[in-house]
Design a protein around this motif. Sequence first.
Motif, PDB file in Angstrom:
ATOM      1  N   LEU A  73      51.423  45.566  52.429  1.00 58.84           N
ATOM      2  CA  LEU A  73      50.939  46.929  52.288  1.00 58.84           C
ATOM      3  C   LEU A  73      50.013  47.010  51.087  1.00 58.84           C
ATOM      4  CD1 LEU A  73      54.113  49.120  52.981  1.00 58.84           C
ATOM      5  CD2 LEU A  73      52.382  48.306  54.573  1.00 58.84           C
ATOM      6  N   LEU A  74      48.811  47.536  51.313  1.00 58.51           N
ATOM      7  CA  LEU A  74      47.813  47.685  50.271  1.00 58.51           C
ATOM      8  C   LEU A  74      47.337  49.133  50.252  1.00 58.51           C
ATOM      9  CD1 LEU A  74      45.672  44.518  51.139  1.00 58.51           C
ATOM     10  CD2 LEU A  74      47.538  44.655  49.467  1.00 58.51           C
ATOM     11  N   ALA A  75      46.920  49.609  49.085  1.00 59.39           N
ATOM     12  CA  ALA A  75      46.421  50.975  48.951  1.00 59.39           C
ATOM     13  C   ALA A  75      45.296  50.994  47.932  1.00 59.39           C
ATOM     14  CB  ALA A  75      47.542  51.926  48.525  1.00 59.39           C
ATOM     15  N   THR A  76      44.468  52.021  47.988  1.00 59.05           N
ATOM     16  CA  THR A  76      43.325  52.102  47.091  1.00 59.05           C
ATOM     17  C   THR A  76      43.785  52.318  45.650  1.00 59.05           C
ATOM     18  OG1 THR A  76      43.122  54.437  47.755  1.00 59.05           O
ATOM     19  CG2 THR A  76      41.610  52.865  48.764  1.00 59.05           C
ATOM     20  N   THR A  77      43.270  51.475  44.771  1.00 59.01           N
ATOM     21  CA  THR A  77      43.551  51.546  43.340  1.00 59.01           C
ATOM     22  C   THR A  77      42.256  51.289  42.593  1.00 59.01           C
ATOM     23  OG1 THR A  77      44.009  49.186  43.028  1.00 59.01           O
ATOM     24  CG2 THR A  77      45.845  50.571  43.758  1.00 59.01           C
ATOM     25  N   GLY A  78      42.347  51.250  41.267  1.00 59.03           N
ATOM     26  CA  GLY A  78      41.214  50.844  40.466  1.00 59.03           C
ATOM     27  C   GLY A  78      41.063  49.331  40.453  1.00 59.03           C
ATOM     28  N   HIS A  79      39.998  48.842  39.814  1.00 62.70           N
ATOM     29  CA  HIS A  79      39.705  47.409  39.786  1.00 62.70           C
ATOM     30  C   HIS A  79      40.261  46.722  38.545  1.00 62.70           C
ATOM     31  CE1 HIS A  79      36.481  47.116  43.034  1.00 62.70           C
ATOM     32  NE2 HIS A  79      36.751  48.403  42.980  1.00 62.70           N
ATOM     33  N   THR A  80      40.341  47.424  37.433  1.00 62.05           N
ATOM     34  CA  THR A  80      40.697  46.808  36.153  1.00 62.05           C
ATOM     35  C   THR A  80      42.189  46.480  36.102  1.00 62.05           C
ATOM     36  OG1 THR A  80      41.181  48.928  35.098  1.00 62.05           O
ATOM     37  CG2 THR A  80      38.883  48.173  35.052  1.00 62.05           C
ATOM     38  N   PRO A  81      42.614  45.651  35.124  1.00 66.72           N
ATOM     39  CA  PRO A  81      44.044  45.355  35.005  1.00 66.72           C
ATOM     40  C   PRO A  81      44.912  46.607  34.910  1.00 66.72           C
ATOM     41  CG  PRO A  81      42.792  43.802  33.685  1.00 66.72           C
ATOM     42  CD  PRO A  81      41.804  44.812  34.209  1.00 66.72           C
ATOM     43  N   LEU A  82      44.433  47.651  34.246  1.00 62.83           N
ATOM     44  CA  LEU A  82      45.182  48.905  34.205  1.00 62.83           C
ATOM     45  C   LEU A  82      45.014  49.680  35.511  1.00 62.83           C
ATOM     46  CD1 LEU A  82      46.873  51.059  32.791  1.00 62.83           C
ATOM     47  CD2 LEU A  82      44.750  51.966  31.786  1.00 62.83           C
TER      48      LEU A  82
END
Length: 241
Positions: free
Chosen positions: A101-110
């Motif tokens: 399962l994947l969902a939209t997040t930011g790209h950076t480590p945080l």
Amino acid sequence: MECGPRKGVWTPATRAALAASFGAAARLRRGRPFHPAGLLFEARLRLHGTSRPWGAPFLDHRMDVYGFARFSRSLGLPPPLPDILGLALRWHQEDATADLLLATTGHTPLGRRLLRPATRWTGLYTSLFPYEAGGRRLVLGALLQRERPLPATFDALVRAADEGPILLDLAVAAPSGPWRIFGQIELTAPPMTDADLPTRFNPLLRPVPGLRPVGWLNEVRDAAYEAAQRVPDRQKKIQLR
């Protein structure tokens, strides 16, 4: 003197609270509490590994595996409103069935630790929760790349698939490390709806071979999945133009 509750004490309480909340939400919505409607495609995962071994066949070995993928909007908000977008994958590997399962997040480590509402299917999807392989923690991701942005509507996905396979890069990273591409996903038309292929995903019940979900959030979220999936799913119809 203890400064706070121990993990062994509050994890069962958190599991119970999440189970009750997700179960109530599922009953209220008469089906999936989140990602109520989705569009599915046949999927081919073409894996080639990276320059460094991670300790799991899925990440290290060259192989092709087959299954399907489901795109969805988390809250079911109508476009063009932003929503957290989901990409669920299921495939067969080593005589086992695996869910991711994947969902939209930011790209950076945080940012990769935070869900991110989006208005386009094009962008980064991550596992959000960590896995462990070879004694190290990691996160997984997929990046849908196209020359033009792809609005987050099911109609846009259908039109894109009609033009040719929808392609995504599969990536892996240490929790604070750079992303490394280890394969591609190829999605092909014709699309299917939930009524065509009723499916409930659970990456804890069907883990990726060689990858172990870790962390207290993984320890408690399985209760939420189980409670929500006890409620029969009423497939929400998708009106495609």
